[in-house]
Design an enzyme around this catalytic site. Structure first.
Site, PDB file in Angstrom:
ATOM      1  N   GLY A  46       0.842  -1.192   0.000  1.00  0.00           N
ATOM      2  CA  GLY A  46       0.000   0.000   0.000  1.00  0.00           C
ATOM      3  C   GLY A  46       0.876   1.239   0.000  1.00  0.00           C
ATOM      4  N   GLN A  51       3.007   9.996   1.243  1.00  0.00           N
ATOM      5  CA  GLN A  51       4.300   9.295   1.272  1.00  0.00           C
ATOM      6  C   GLN A  51       5.149   9.596   0.043  1.00  0.00           C
ATOM      7  OE1 GLN A  51       2.350   5.310   2.223  1.00  0.00           O
ATOM      8  NE2 GLN A  51       4.294   5.150   3.309  1.00  0.00           N
ATOM      9  N   CYS A  93       5.760  -0.022   7.349  1.00  0.00           N
ATOM     10  CA  CYS A  93       5.418   1.152   6.550  1.00  0.00           C
ATOM     11  C   CYS A  93       6.644   1.558   5.742  1.00  0.00           C
ATOM     12  CB  CYS A  93       5.013   2.290   7.484  1.00  0.00           C
ATOM     13  SG  CYS A  93       4.527   3.782   6.607  1.00  0.00           S
ATOM     14  N   LEU A  94       6.445   1.853   4.462  1.00  0.00           N
ATOM     15  CA  LEU A  94       7.572   2.239   3.610  1.00  0.00           C
ATOM     16  C   LEU A  94       8.221   3.532   4.087  1.00  0.00           C
ATOM     17  CD1 LEU A  94       6.069   1.359   0.106  1.00  0.00           C
ATOM     18  CD2 LEU A  94       7.755   0.050   1.419  1.00  0.00           C
ATOM     19  N   HIS A 135      -4.665   1.414   7.400  1.00  0.00           N
ATOM     20  CA  HIS A 135      -3.310   1.981   7.502  1.00  0.00           C
ATOM     21  C   HIS A 135      -3.133   3.113   6.473  1.00  0.00           C
ATOM     22  CE1 HIS A 135       1.271   1.240   7.827  1.00  0.00           C
ATOM     23  NE2 HIS A 135       1.148   2.081   6.810  1.00  0.00           N
ATOM     24  N   GLU A 136      -3.587   2.874   5.227  1.00  0.00           N
ATOM     25  CA  GLU A 136      -3.391   3.885   4.175  1.00  0.00           C
ATOM     26  C   GLU A 136      -4.281   5.104   4.403  1.00  0.00           C
ATOM     27  OE1 GLU A 136      -0.794   3.516   2.565  1.00  0.00           O
ATOM     28  OE2 GLU A 136      -0.547   1.389   3.019  1.00  0.00           O
ATOM     29  N   HIS A 139      -2.819   7.406   6.832  1.00  0.00           N
ATOM     30  CA  HIS A 139      -1.784   8.291   6.268  1.00  0.00           C
ATOM     31  C   HIS A 139      -2.399   9.613   5.795  1.00  0.00           C
ATOM     32  CE1 HIS A 139       2.081   6.263   6.227  1.00  0.00           C
ATOM     33  NE2 HIS A 139       1.567   5.163   5.723  1.00  0.00           N
TER      34      HIS A 139
HETATM   35 NI    NI Z   1       2.492   3.277   5.730  1.00  0.00          NI
END
Ligand code: NI
Length: 172
Positions: A46, A51, A93-94, A135-136, A139
């Site tokens: 995701g 991000q 998380c990236l 989660h997304e 963000h």
């Molecule tokens: Ni994340």
């Protein structure tokens, strides 16, 4: 298509509330394609627009297996119902490289969003997809998975992540 650099903590864009998309343009569709390419390249399941330093309510996800990709591109996604039942899954998380933690969230959610053509869609999410979409969407509100765990664990993860990033920068 192009890869976009992924923003890492502690960049403040990750803590901003993102703006709704007012009009879906070719630029929006290009961004969604580039975000999908960036997510697959990372690799991740995701990615949210903040991000990649764009504070707009846009996410991409693919929680399918390698043999069966299942790409979602969501504009202005909203959780409209959450189950009482909760589940715990390990998340990463990236934007917080190499760190994971168990996160408890509602086990099922219903999400309403606009697709790339501006049509309203509804999606019932369970399992990994439910955790991923929450989660997304977090963000988009400046919330990270580490906000759902104990302060002690959060401080530890942030310290480790920042130390890793400093080392990586030092190596050039
Ligand atoms: Ni994340």
């Amino acid at each position: 298509m192009a890869l976009i650099p992924i923003i890492l903590i502690p960049d403040p864009v990750l803590r901003k509330v993102a703006s709704p998309v007012a009009e879906i343009t070719d630029g929006t569709r290009q961004l969604l394609d580039d975000m999908a390419e960036t997510m697959y390249d990372a690799p991740g399941i995701g990615l949210a627009a903040p991000q990649v330093n764009i504070s707009e309510r846009i996410i991409v996800m693919d929680c399918g297996r390698d043999e069966e990709p299942e790409l979602y591109k969501m504009i202005n996604p909203e959780i409209i119902a959450s189950s009482q039942e909760r589940s715990v899954l390990e998340e990463g998380c990236l934007s917080i490289p190499n760190q994971t933690a168990d996160v408890e969230r509602p086990a099922h959610v219903d999400v309403r969003y606009l697709d790339v053509d501006g049509n309203e869609q509804m999606l019932h999410c369970e399992g990994l997809l439910a955790a991923c979409v929450q989660h997304e969407i977090d963000h988009l509100d400046g919330v990270l998975f580490i906000d759902h765990i104990s302060r002690l664990k959060r401080d530890m993860i942030v310290r480790k992540a920042l130390k890793d990033l400093r080392h990586a920068a030092g190596r050039g």
